[in-house]
Design a protein around this motif. Structure first.
Motif, mmCIF file in Angstrom:
data_model
loop_
_atom_site.group_PDB
_atom_site.id
_atom_site.type_symbol
_atom_site.label_atom_id
_atom_site.label_comp_id
_atom_site.label_asym_id
_atom_site.label_seq_id
_atom_site.Cartn_x
_atom_site.Cartn_y
_atom_site.Cartn_z
ATOM 1 N N THR A 24 4.145 4.780 -8.813
ATOM 2 C CA THR A 24 2.713 4.880 -8.978
ATOM 3 C C THR A 24 2.403 6.287 -9.455
ATOM 4 O O THR A 24 1.413 6.423 -10.207
ATOM 5 C CB THR A 24 2.002 4.377 -7.628
ATOM 6 N N VAL B 29 -1.449 7.590 4.705
ATOM 7 C CA VAL B 29 -1.688 6.618 3.663
ATOM 8 C C VAL B 29 -2.052 7.446 2.252
ATOM 9 O O VAL B 29 -1.819 7.071 1.111
ATOM 10 C CB VAL B 29 -2.269 5.260 3.938
ATOM 11 N N LEU C 290 -0.107 9.673 0.049
ATOM 12 C CA LEU C 290 0.917 9.133 -0.782
ATOM 13 C C LEU C 290 0.364 9.352 -2.208
ATOM 14 O O LEU C 290 -0.910 8.910 -2.200
ATOM 15 C CB LEU C 290 0.880 7.597 -0.644
ATOM 16 N N GLY D 73 -0.404 8.372 -5.896
ATOM 17 C CA GLY D 73 -0.408 7.026 -6.658
ATOM 18 C C GLY D 73 -2.121 6.400 -6.419
ATOM 19 O O GLY D 73 -2.458 6.670 -5.135
ATOM 20 N N ASP D 74 -2.590 5.975 -7.399
ATOM 21 C CA ASP D 74 -3.883 5.593 -7.383
ATOM 22 C C ASP D 74 -3.876 3.971 -7.317
ATOM 23 O O ASP D 74 -3.574 3.309 -8.073
ATOM 24 C CB ASP D 74 -4.698 5.881 -8.684
ATOM 25 N N PRO D 75 -4.610 3.335 -6.224
ATOM 26 C CA PRO D 75 -4.776 1.958 -5.973
ATOM 27 C C PRO D 75 -5.292 1.270 -7.462
ATOM 28 O O PRO D 75 -4.921 0.058 -7.689
ATOM 29 C CB PRO D 75 -5.685 1.602 -4.961
ATOM 30 N N ILE E 151 2.335 -0.983 0.672
ATOM 31 C CA ILE E 151 2.707 0.393 0.402
ATOM 32 C C ILE E 151 2.812 0.660 -1.270
ATOM 33 O O ILE E 151 2.414 1.422 -1.911
ATOM 34 C CB ILE E 151 3.830 0.819 1.111
ATOM 35 N N GLU F 299 1.694 -1.240 -3.463
ATOM 36 C CA GLU F 299 0.316 -1.600 -4.207
ATOM 37 C C GLU F 299 -0.689 -0.662 -3.841
ATOM 38 O O GLU F 299 -1.789 -0.615 -4.434
ATOM 39 C CB GLU F 299 -0.133 -2.928 -4.143
ATOM 40 N N ARG F 300 -0.349 0.176 -3.100
ATOM 41 C CA ARG F 300 -1.233 1.142 -2.642
ATOM 42 C C ARG F 300 -2.650 0.506 -1.974
ATOM 43 O O ARG F 300 -3.707 0.800 -1.993
ATOM 44 C CB ARG F 300 -1.925 2.307 -3.597
ATOM 45 N N ASP F 301 -2.398 -0.613 -1.276
ATOM 46 C CA ASP F 301 -3.486 -1.346 -0.806
ATOM 47 C C ASP F 301 -3.596 -0.665 0.679
ATOM 48 O O ASP F 301 -3.280 -1.363 1.750
ATOM 49 C CB ASP F 301 -3.052 -2.995 -0.424
ATOM 50 N N TYR F 302 -4.270 0.353 0.750
ATOM 51 C CA TYR F 302 -4.622 1.214 2.030
ATOM 52 C C TYR F 302 -5.136 0.422 2.927
ATOM 53 O O TYR F 302 -4.478 0.737 4.133
ATOM 54 C CB TYR F 302 -5.620 2.105 1.669
#
Lengths: 506, 315
Positions: free
Chosen positions: A386, B27, B30, B32-34, B275, B277-280
């Motif tokens: 990502t 979180v 991290l 990366g953009d959801p 994590i 998927e960056r599903d915070y």
């Protein structure tokens, strides 16, 4: 409580536990094995159900009927699907589409009003995503009668572009056509309906008894099980937990070839992108030098395990714009690359960004090794996937390997990806997108007569080869492995799975 | 005892609040953009911006945390970016699966560790004692995920005795299926943890067997079995309870690798996916649940300890 003494009997009991458990409910449909006329497929893909937003390819043809299909994944002859017939105006400024008599999963008939609502959403750039760019040529949609709709174009538009749009346009009930609803409740007229869905676990599809194509689909039920790990997917297939795996990695082909049927889909293609908006690749000669140092045959052999075809510009071999001659005239040649490198006068170092995709890393390493032979030091900076995509889209990478979708029948669609946009949003060229490229994309989008189209595609290839920021490497076929009793799985030109013809024998 | 409990519950609330801040900060740190993960690489800037606004990601990190905290205090842990499902519902679906696996893993752990520890402590030179010692060494050395892969290869792929991938079948609905689907991941969890626990039991029991009160019990003429059961094992259980509590907490939150290897639909796999998927909000809700479960288990262990050893209540 005191411990039970370990006796010979208890040890024997423990040894017998595993076979006992294996017998426990082994025939239940809820566990392993097939249930009636149904199959289980495994995938590591993420699922989304809104056909305007989806980037997963396993279910779109299950839930939705599109206006047309193509004859095969490398044959762009339009075949009626949701649209029974269509007629272009002689000035190529409109098309009149007659819908097939069909019903949605809810039982309500498919009407022209549903198409109009769909077009309106497709023209809303914030809600359309996959359809926004392909729909840009449409000015308006007007219902003519219950099953007929007319589309007016903004300018004369080639049939191929309209066919592509029809191929990409899903029939969705007007009342359900919003992202919020479709995100969790697919509502189409396709061959399967959703029976249940549990995120990360399984999607169960059941046959749509009212499907418009008689006698299809052949299966009553398809269960898709989701996995995070590619090795677990393969283990599930080998142990008989599932009947097939979809979009598995090519490295598994040799391991599975003898025991399972392998099906190859068209897939996507890998391109090597260089950032022309920042040093050192703001030097065109340097980009051209690196382009000559890409050993496609070795990459296909070592990274793609012999699968896939070499490409030079951003067109798949099935595209009408694909020009094989560039593979000879501009193919791998380290001497030519070294000469161009010397002529460029550019710094002899750059940094390639890579994510967690193993194949992209392997490709970059092969290019790195060849560039080293001519004195160019390509460093590799790994990032989490990502984070890699974020850096790529922010234009922060010197260069990278990334996938590009099939551009299908309309080569103007090359400009969909963010590295290929014909404007300042292009993440690899930002403010230096060549005027010749912008003009070539426009010409490919508007050329109507075959000769005009041919000239437009040639111009597009020429500018891509000359500017050399997006160098084709090879196609990346998709791979499916199936129990030998499962037949009929195929993909469409977009590499989406077509489920209607799948059969289970024995 | 009540004052002790109240004190521990207050500590519990403070740790949970600090934990939620730490998890939120971690979180958001991290890269990366959801929205990129959600829409894929072909989305335009406008589509990404619209998605960020829809998900509330255009607010400041502190603002998003305070909004989340306000909702969390009323029992609403937010909605998954990817499935539009409430986090509470997601946890309700996954926690029982993980709990079932954790309990099964712990039952197996105890079933192996206690007899192994006792035999190693009392009969170290016997054949069984040596065999258990070898098991303890192997169990500590073998990583759980590697053992999981071996189990899959041997018992699922080659012999097809058990499924290679596990599914959650509630024990009370179909005990046979539940066992069939949980046994392999439970074994993979139990082998390393039983090796650790058995060493604790063996060390603790070995030490207790040299104490004066054991000698006194023997001098009174009590049979050896009664000495072990009534005097030694009960005292040896004290440090063991702490380890069991920690291991159970570890099973609840730390079985990520095992759940991924066996494709088991539990909390660990949920966090692993979220994590990526960056599903915070799912990560936040899941980690907080794990923290809370760990704290609860520690609390139970401490209360149990206090019950077993009255001296602790005075501290």
């Amino acid at each position: 409580m005191p411990p039970t003494p370990l006796t010979r009997r208890s040890l024997l009991t423990a040894a017998g536990l595993v076979p006992l458990l294996s017998a426990c409910g082994g025939g239940s449909s809820g566990s392993t094995g097939r249930s009636g006329n149904g199959i289980k497929l495994a995938t590591t893909q993420i699922m989304q159900f809104d056909p305007y937003l989806t980037n997963s390819a396993l279910h779109v043809h299950a839930f939705y009927t599109y206006l047309i299909d193509y004859a095969a994944d490398d044959d762009y002859t339009p075949v009626p699907a949701g649209a029974e017939k269509w007629e272009f105006a002689s000035d190529h400024r409109s098309v009149t589409i007659t819908l097939r008599q069909a019903a949605f999963h809810s039982g309500t008939p498919v009407t022209a009003k549903d198409v109009v609502a769909g077009v309106e959403r497709a023209l809303d750039k914030e809600a359309a995503f996959t359809l926004a760019q392909p729909s840009a040529f449409i000015k308006s949609a007007t219902p003519v009668d219950e099953r007929t709709v007319r589309l007016d174009f903004t300018e004369p538009t080639p049939e191929g572009l309209v066919h592509y749009w029809m191929f990409a346009f899903p029939l969705v009930p007007a009342a359900s056509n919003d992202p919020k609803q479709l995100e969790t409740k697919p509502a189409g007229s396709g061959p399967y309906r959703m029976a249940s869905f549990s995120k990360d676990r399984s999607l169960v599809l059941e046959r749509n008894p009212g499907y418009w194509e008689r006698g299809k689909p052949h299966l009553d039920r398809i269960e898709v099980r989701f996995f995070n790990d590619e090795d677990s997917v393969v283990a599930a297939l080998e142990s008989g937990d599932v009947d097939g795996v979809a979009y598995t990695e090519l490295r598994n082909a040799d391991r599975l070839r003898d025991r399972f049927s392998l099906v190859e889909g068209g897939g996507r293609m890998d391109l090597f992108f260089m950032n022309g908006a920042r040093p050192p690749f703001d030097n065109k000669k340097l980009r051209q030098a690196v382009a000559r140092a890409i050993d496609r045959e070795r990459i296909i052999k070592q990274v793609r395990f012999g699968m896939g075809e070499p490409v030079y510009t951003a067109f798949m071999p099935s595209s009408p714009a694909f020009d094989r001659s560039y593979l000879d005239s501009h193919g791998f040649d380290l001497d030519a690359a070294a000469a161009l490198l010397r002529a460029s006068g550019a710094p002899l170092t750059a940094t390639a960004g890579i994510g967690t995709e193993p194949a992209a890393r392997d490709i970059i390493q092969i290019i790195q090794a060849d560039l080293k032979k001519i004195g160019f030091d390509l460093r590799i900076q790994p990032r989490e996937q990502t984070a890699f995509l974020d850096a790529l889209f922010a234009g922060e990478l010197d260069c990278a390997v990334a996938a590009q979708p099939n551009n299908l029948q309309s080569p103007s669609l090359i400009s969909r990806g963010r590295q290929m946009l014909p404007n300042d949003d292009n993440v690899m060229m930002r403010g230096v997108v060549p005027d010749a490229y912008v003009a070539a994309v426009k010409a490919a989008r508007t050329a109507i007569e075959p000769e005009e189209q041919k000239a437009a595609y040639a111009a597009l290839n020429k500018v891509l080869v000359d500017e050399a920021w997006a160098i084709g490497i090879a196609t990346r076929p998709s791979l499916f492995a199936l129990d030998k009793r499962v037949t009929g799985l195929r993909t469409d030109p977009r590499d989406s799975v077509v489920l209607t013809d799948i059969r289970l024998s024995g | 005892m009540y004052a002790y409990l109240v004190r521990r519950l207050l500590q519990f609330a403070v740790v949970l609040l600090l934990g939620s801040i730490a998890v939120w900060a971690f979180v958001f740190a991290l890269p990366g953009d959801p929205a990129t993960v959600l829409l894929g690489p072909d989305a335009s800037d406008a589509e990404l911006a619209a998605t960020r606004a829809r998900l509330g990601l255009d607010e400041s990190v502190a603002g998003q945390y305070l909004t989340w905290l306000g909702h969390a205090l009323s029992g609403d842990l937010g909605t998954s970016f990817h499935s539009d499902q409430s986090v509470v519902d997601v946890l309700r679906e996954r926690v029982p699966a993980t709990a079932q696996l954790a309990v099964m893993g712990m039952v197996l752990t105890l079933a192996i560790a206690v007899p192994a520890g006792v035999v190693v402590a009392l009969r170290p030179r016997s054949v069984l004692g040596r065999a258990f010692q070898a098991y303890l060494t192997g169990g500590l050395a073998i990583p759980a995920f590697w053992l999981g892969l071996l189990l899959i290869i041997v018992l699922a792929v080659q012999s097809r005795l058990l499924p290679a991938t596990s599914d959650y079948v509630p024990f009370w609905e179909d005990a046979g299926q539940a066992l069939r689907h949980t046994i392999l991941p439970a074994i993979a969890l139990a082998v390393p943890s039983s090796a650790v626990l058995a060493r604790f039991v063996a060390t603790s029991l070995g030490e207790i067997m040299t104490r004066d009160y054991i000698r006194t019990a023997r001098a009174k003429g009590l049979p050896e079995r009664s000495v072990i059961r009534g005097h030694a094992l009960r005292n040896a259980a004290l440090p063991t309870v702490t380890v069991v509590g920690m291991q159970l907490g570890g099973f609840v939150g730390g079985a990520v690798a095992i759940e991924a290897v066996f494709n088991y639909p539990g909390l660990g796999r949920l966090l692993y996916t979220a994590i990526g998927e960056r599903d915070y909000v799912v990560v936040q809700g899941g980690v907080l649940f794990v923290v809370a479960a760990f704290l609860c288990l520690n609390l139970i262990v401490d209360v149990l300890y206090a019950y077993l050893d009255p001296r602790i209540r005075l501290l």
